[in-house]
Design an enzyme around this catalytic site. Structure first.
Site, PDB file in Angstrom:
ATOM      1  N   ASP A 138       1.461  -1.321   0.044  1.00 14.07           N
ATOM      2  CA  ASP A 138       0.232  -0.325  -0.056  1.00 14.07           C
ATOM      3  C   ASP A 138       1.074   1.099   0.000  1.00 14.07           C
ATOM      4  O   ASP A 138       1.538   1.428   1.217  1.00 14.07           O
ATOM      5  CB  ASP A 138      -0.755  -0.029   1.466  1.00 14.07           C
ATOM      6  N   ASP A 174      -6.855  -7.413  -2.148  1.00 13.67           N
ATOM      7  CA  ASP A 174      -7.320  -6.761  -1.659  1.00 13.67           C
ATOM      8  C   ASP A 174      -8.314  -6.152  -1.788  1.00 13.67           C
ATOM      9  O   ASP A 174      -8.772  -5.321  -0.769  1.00 13.67           O
ATOM     10  CB  ASP A 174      -5.667  -6.241  -0.520  1.00 13.67           C
ATOM     11  N   HIS A 177      -6.529   0.986  -3.049  1.00 12.43           N
ATOM     12  CA  HIS A 177      -8.126   1.272  -2.397  1.00 12.43           C
ATOM     13  C   HIS A 177      -8.022   1.212  -0.883  1.00 12.43           C
ATOM     14  O   HIS A 177      -8.956   1.707  -0.608  1.00 12.43           O
ATOM     15  CB  HIS A 177      -8.510  -0.790  -2.529  1.00 12.43           C
TER      16      HIS A 177
END
Length: 908
Positions: free
Chosen positions: A17, A127, A353
């Site tokens: 991320d 994810d 995300h």
């Protein structure tokens, strides 16, 4: 028969991320350290075979920002297939990014990966907070025949029965995933998540305990002897002693084979040993067979202002800048591929995300706002230059009869759908350049004296057009010529508001402002009957809208004869959840505007549009009660929280404007308010009174049909869903579509009226997930606004409503030009198409060949076709989402199968 030998495939990876519980640059520093350790491990351990870089090429890009000199090393490792590259640019949230953004993500990911070595052909969604239903079709068009994902399907274990008719359960971690059009890929579900092989011990005693558990857990779901162990997790450092850990495992379990593997080898081995029949999962993977609490759908309403910026940015790029630049290419202007690449990449850096979902710390969103601004400014610059180039070639000589009094301008519609719009444009009446030695005050006065704000508006046929005008006076401006220094000027402007009439789907109309001469005065009205037909009633040929005393709306669809009641009330409820999950306090009763008092007045009564303003005040709790702070700090699960709403109240004043255009097929709504409260959710309610067990939502290259009632396993009192442009409920007699701009969450209420509840704002104060991360800016205090459209229809004509919903957020581009002859007629349609059940997606230009690439998709389950007329005389051919050139040529029409996505190339 002997049991096949188990092969344990250990795949090293890190789920990266870019920003989440720390800002981007803090994560960036950790990435540099992780990559340094990876490169050192490759250099010192010949048994360390491979590392999966999370399916996203931006990881390489981010590393090379700091170490550009290591590009050749990375290219060598990629060519040796030790490091994967692609297929995505970023790991996006699929539902909060547009259809075209998902395609650009694959296109740019493939292109960037190819610069390093082989492109990873793994459909990687580790994810994603749910997966789009058309993913298998998109992947197959990109030459990818598998999908590896973590959410949306419930694995039951091979000894358990899968519910009859359920497509969201699978006994195995391997399954077939099928798109609505029938495209299928092999699905690999992370039944034990993507960290089930992290931090493998080297101590034999610890390793025995570790492997006994991990092998048994993976075997529970595997349909083949090949078990997947993912050696990594979120921001997981490289396990530098993995080779030793695997040697220990081989000594402990000689009956098994332990392989430091990669996805290609693992998937090939699985394919060779699959059972004859797998369960098939169809369409969207949205976790409907779970308890419903942790599907994370409420990220669709976390930090709504970020979603609104994203919608605006995406729309400008894919619906305005790319089409306009493609049209300008026909008239000789080079297509700015590099600028588009930069703008798209900058935008997509906001699409991971944890970023676009609104579930990160506050610092992340300050940086995201800057990225949106950067990408948007590039898009706007391309739009200006493309429109100017085109407008200079449009024939405006028909206005020469008015001489210097005429100020022509061109309005461009690039939505892909024909229709009328009311737009505003600032017309320049006169300009005077000045030098630094001149007094700008005197120059401004000179411009003012030689101009008048009075005049009239006509179209390309010389017919008068109704308008409203506002004298903006004299303002400063400047040119930045290509061949000399900046040129400041003073100019006088008039702001015009008018209705265009029916615009071509992909083309333009020409208008001219004619300044008044002598005693002639402007007239803004042609004597057309007012759209205001009562004290609080608006009416055109299609609709009649009445505002009730409490601010609710009654809407008659004259075409179907259906009436819709109680539309547009607001509901405010408490929220003691977090950025991921909405959690209404126990016993909380939502506060609504229904039955209250509203101040109602007509604020616009023009021949082309009328607007009623509704002012309502709600008294709402200022926040949650004091218990919530303690529950957050001590990590009480949101399911166990006992906090409620404060007894202290504050006023929430909502100013709503509802507008009806003369040629409008729907009612446009906007609301503005100053949010004074924390820990709450605000929604707009639209009862449809539709009799159907399902509804429809605009999603990625499909209008997805979804059940109103969730599965029996669903325990969450809320059943919110994602939408892109709109949500729709209909039966055979009546239907209502609600289309929004950057409003991505709705719920179909089980209230006996099939009410569509659209979330306008959700205010929370913590990130949630694995720790305590306070996010005070996610409370979204202060000024907000939102826009949406209500489109009633008769059920059978829903596609027309969907096209209007898609057209609604796309702004017209208006460009002033001079009096001149031109090669392009004053009314022109560069791309005209027809097709039953077909929706338009995009027009752009291919970088390698310079061909136009146009994309459509079939929203229906019946075969259809697109009938095409273009300004280009070259050959057309069917391509795919990667814009390959090796497909069948087509003439003026081509078939589009049920739910199929079709990309057509148009050669010069």
């Amino acid at each position: 028969m002997s049991t096949p030998k188990r092969v344990i495939h250990v795949i090293s990876h890190t789920h990266w991320d870019r920003e989440w519980y720390m800002p981007y640059e803090a994560h960036h520093v950790k990435l540099i350290q992780t990559m340094d350790a990876l490169l050192d491990t490759f250099a010192t351990d010949p048994d360390f075979r491979s590392f999966y870089l999370d399916g996203q090429t931006i990881v390489l890009e981010d590393y090379l920002q700091v170490y550009p000199e290591k590009r050749e090393l990375l290219q060598r490792l990629c060519k040796e297939e030790k490091i994967s590259a692609g297929p995505w640019y970023v790991l996006q949230d699929e539902f909060l990014t547009s259809s075209e953004a998902n395609v650009r993500n694959l296109q740019i990911g493939h292109r960037d990966a190819a610069a390093f070595g082989p492109v990873s052909k793994v459909g990687y969604f580790p994810d994603s907070f749910g997966n789009m239903g058309q993913a298998p079709q998109l992947l197959k068009q990109a030459g990818i025949h598998n999908a590896v994902f973590g959410r949306g399907v419930k694995a039951t274990g091979f000894n358990n029965q899968v519910g009859e008719g359920s497509s969201l359960e699978s006994p195995f971690s391997e399954l077939t995933w099928e798109s609505p059009d029938g495209s299928q890929v092999l699905g690999i579900l992370f039944a034990n998540w993507y960290n089930n092989g992290m931090e493998i011990p080297v101590d034999p005693a610890e390793a025995r305990q570790y492997w006994d558990h991990r092998i048994e857990s993976a075997s529970r779901y595997a349909s083949t002897p090949h078990l997947l162990l993912m050696n990594g997790c979120d921001h997981q450092p490289v396990q530098t002693n993995l080779s030793e850990a695997l040697r220990v495992a081989r000594d402990l379990y000689p009956e098994h084979e332990f392989v430091h593997s990669n996805f290609d080898d693992y998937i090939n081995d699985v394919l060779a040993t699959l059972p004859p029949k797998l369960s098939t999962t169809r369409g969207e993977l949205r976790g409907q067979k779970t308890d419903g609490w942790f599907t994370l759908v409420n990220t669709a309403s976390a930090r709504v202002p970020i979603k609104q910026l994203n919608q605006r940015n995406q729309t400008l790029l894919e619906k305005v800048a790319e089409p306009l630049a493609s049209l300008a290419l026909v008239e000789g202007k080079p297509y700015p591929h590099a600028l588009f690449n930069y703008s798209w990449k900058t935008l997509m850096q906001n699409h991971p995300h944890d970023s676009i979902c609104g579930c990160s710390v506050d610092e992340v969103y300050r940086e995201m706002e800057t990225r949106f601004a950067k990408s948007t400014e590039v898009a706007k610059a391309i739009i200006r230059e493309s429109a100017r180039h085109l407008s200079e070639r449009v024939d405006t000589s028909g206005f020469e009869v008015y001489g210097s009094a005429a100020a022509p301008f061109v309005a461009y519609n690039t939505s892909g759908y024909k229709g009328s719009s009311v737009t505003s444009f600032d017309v320049e009446l006169s300009r005077r350049y000045f030098k630094q030695s001149e007094n700008p005050v005197r120059v401004a006065e000179e411009v003012r004296q030689r101009t008048t704000a009075d005049g009239s508006l006509i179209n390309h046929r010389g017919e008068p057009v109704d308008f409203a005008s506002e004298d903006l006076g004299v303002k400063f401006g400047y040119d930045l010529p290509d061949d000399k220094f900046r040129q400041p000027y003073m100019a006088r402007f008039v702001r015009l508001t008018f209705e265009t009439g029916i615009m071509p789907a992909m083309g333009h109309l020409v208008f001219a402002w004619i300044s008044a001469i002598g005693e002639e005065q402007a007239t803004g009205s042609s004597g057309v009957a007012s759209l205001v037909t009562g004290e609080a009633t608006l009416e055109n040929a299609n609709l009649r809208l009445s505002i009730e005393a409490d601010g609710g709306m009654t809407l008659l669809d004259k075409r179907s004869g259906q009436t819709f009641l109680d539309l547009g009330h607001y509901e405010d409820a408490g929220d003691v959840g977090n950025e991921y999950i909405f959690r209404q306090p126990d016993g909380d009763v939502p506060i609504t505007t229904k039955g209250g008092n509203a101040r109602i007045r007509v604020v616009e009564d023009a021949p082309y549009r009328a607007t009623i303003e509704i002012v309502q005040e709600m008294s709402i709790p200022v926040s949650a009660d004091e218990r919530l702070d303690q529950e957050v700090r001590t990590m009480v699960s949101i399911l166990d929280r006992k906090s409620g709403r404060s007894v202290k109240r504050v006023p929430l004043v909502l100013t709503t404007r509802v507008s009806l255009e003369r040629l409008g097929k729907g009612v446009q709504v906007s609301v503005s308010y100053d949010n004074p409260a924390k820990d709450h959710r605000l929604r707009a309610l639209y009862p449809t009174d539709v009799r159907s067990s399902t509804h429809f939502a605009d999603s990625i290259f499909e209008v997805a049909e979804r059940q109103n009632t969730p599965s029996r396993e669903w325990q969450n009192p809320s059943n919110c869903q994602h939408m892109q442009a709109f949500v729709d409920a209909h039966d055979s007699q009546r239907g209502l579509t609600v289309a929004g701009k950057g409003l991505n969450e709705y719920e179909t209420l089980l209230d006996g009226r099939s009410t569509l509840a659209v979330t306008l704002l959700r205010s929370v104060g913590e990130l949630g997930d694995w720790g305590v991360f306070e996010t005070p800016e996610a409370q979204c205090l202060g000024n907000h606004s939102a826009e949406w459209m209500i489109l009633p229809h008769g059920g059978s004509d829903r596609i027309d409503a969907y096209r209007e919903a898609h057209r609604f957020p796309v702004p017209l581009t208006v460009c002033q030009t001079g009096l001149h002859a031109g090669t392009v007629p004053p009314r022109f349609e560069f791309l005209r198409w027809e097709g039953e059940g077909i929706l338009f997606s995009n027009l752009k230009t291919n970088e390698q060949r310079g061909d136009w690439m146009a994309r459509w998709y079939n929203a229906n389950g019946a075969p259809s076709e697109v009938r095409l007329v273009t300004a280009r005389d070259g050959q057309a051919y069917v391509s795919n989402i990667l814009e390959d050139n090796s497909h069948d040529a087509v003439n003026g029409q081509f078939p589009v199968g049920p739910y199929q996505i079709v990309t057509v190339g148009l050669r010069n």
